[in-house]
Design a protein around this motif. Structure first.
Motif: not given
Length: 340
Positions: A65-66, A97-100, A102-114
């Motif tokens: 998130i940071t 917001l999109s990363v937060a 993703s962290v809460a609901l779909l952690p698998v998407l964190v890296d692609p979103i970043l």
């Protein structure tokens, strides 16, 4: 004894280099974004260091998130150095917001979103730096235009680098396991430190701005714009202001910064920094001839802040160093400096 995590050192050094490069930036909004970006960048180094260096797993959800906040802040900060206002800055909240979520609901998407965030803002920042120095960094002091532009390009390059390296680390962790991730992150930060070090050293060598050599024919009205700019510079000795910027000259002249820069380029073959420095050097020559003040005192009095820049610009205009000018002026052989 606790070891200091490498990511913290890298974050701190990069923050210090940016701070050094952006002295003289007077755009209020930009300054707020820069301060927030530098603090967050150093904080991100602490988070990564504690998470991967000391195994503080509670920081794992915070780290992405940071990280997602930094690219928008960097873009907004450098965008604030242009003569254009930053429209609807709240739009950039989509990244954290999109990363937060993703962290809460779909952690698998964190890296692609970043990855998307770093690439999008990396390209946006790099595109911002493709214009001329004058037009991109209008709010930076004339003496800080080029360092600020280089800082923007370094930041864009690091965004691309971290986007690619994060993907590489994710693939590495999937193939080899998470045990080797701290080592991979250390390598990433060593490369980032090396790039920052190269950036920091090169500007100190005093690379002179390249003369525009009259790339365009003057247009009707250019001479009037240059005359107006010259008059504004003389009012109250404005040209002596160490933090003078293109935007400040343009506002006082009542001319858009882009139009002012283009007219000076076409009519004189100089960029705005060289145009102003010509007047500063002219005054420095007068003071060297008519007073016994030291070159350092004169340098500061006419608006230069560093001896290297003063000597470089003085030699560009006169072909001599200040010491040589004073020596020749005593013999009556010093050349005449024409006013720009």
């Amino acid at each position: 004894m606790l070891a200091i995590p490498l990511p913290f050192i890298a974050g701190l050094i990069f923050a210090l280099v940016l701070h050094h490069s952006l002295k003289g930036v007077e755009a209020p909004g930009s300054r707020r974004y820069f301060v927030a970006f530098l603090i967050l960048y150093a904080l991100q180094g602490v988070v990564v260091g504690l998470h991967l260096g000391y195994g503080v797993k509670q920081l794992a959800p915070i780290q992405p998130i940071t990280a997602s906040v930094m690219p928008p802040l960097a873009f907004l900060a450098f965008r604030g150095l242009t003569d254009a206002s930053v429209p609807r800055p709240w739009i950039h909240l989509w990244a954290p917001l999109s990363v937060a979520l993703s962290v809460a609901l779909l952690p698998v998407l964190v890296d692609p979103i970043l990855l998307v965030i770093f690439l999008v803002y990396g390209f946006a920042l790099w595109r911002l730096t493709r214009e001329s120095d004058d037009e991109v960094m209008a709010e930076a002091s004339l003496q800080r235009m080029r360092p600020a532009l280089r800082a923007a390009r370094l930041t864009a390059i690091l965004m691309f680098f971290f986007a690619v390296s994060d993907v590489a680390v994710a693939i590495y962790a999937g193939l080899v396991g998470v045990e080797g991730v701290p080592f991979a992150v250390a390598i990433m930060n060593i490369i980032a430190l090396a790039a920052t070090g190269v950036y920091y050293v090169l500007p100190q060598r005093g690379i002179a701005p390249v003369s525009l050599a009259m790339p365009y024919l003057p247009e009707p009205g250019d001479e009037a714009v240059v005359a107006r700019a010259t008059m504004v510079l003389e009012e109250g000795g404005l040209y002596k202001n160490e933090n003078l910027s293109l935007a400040k000259i343009a506002r006082k002249a009542g001319i858009p910064a882009r139009d002012l820069s283009a007219a000076i380029n076409r009519a004189t073959g100089l960029n705005v920094s060289q145009f102003v420095n010509n007047r500063r050097v002219e005054e420095a020559c007068r003071l060297l001839d008519e007073t016994r003040q030291s070159a350092t005192v004169i340098m500061l009095d006419v608006g230069f802040s560093t001896k290297s820049n003063f000597n470089r610009e003085f030699r560009r205009v006169t072909g001599l160093s200040p010491r040589q000018w004073r020596a020749r002026s005593k013999d009556g052989t010093a050349p005449v400096v024409a006013r720009s």
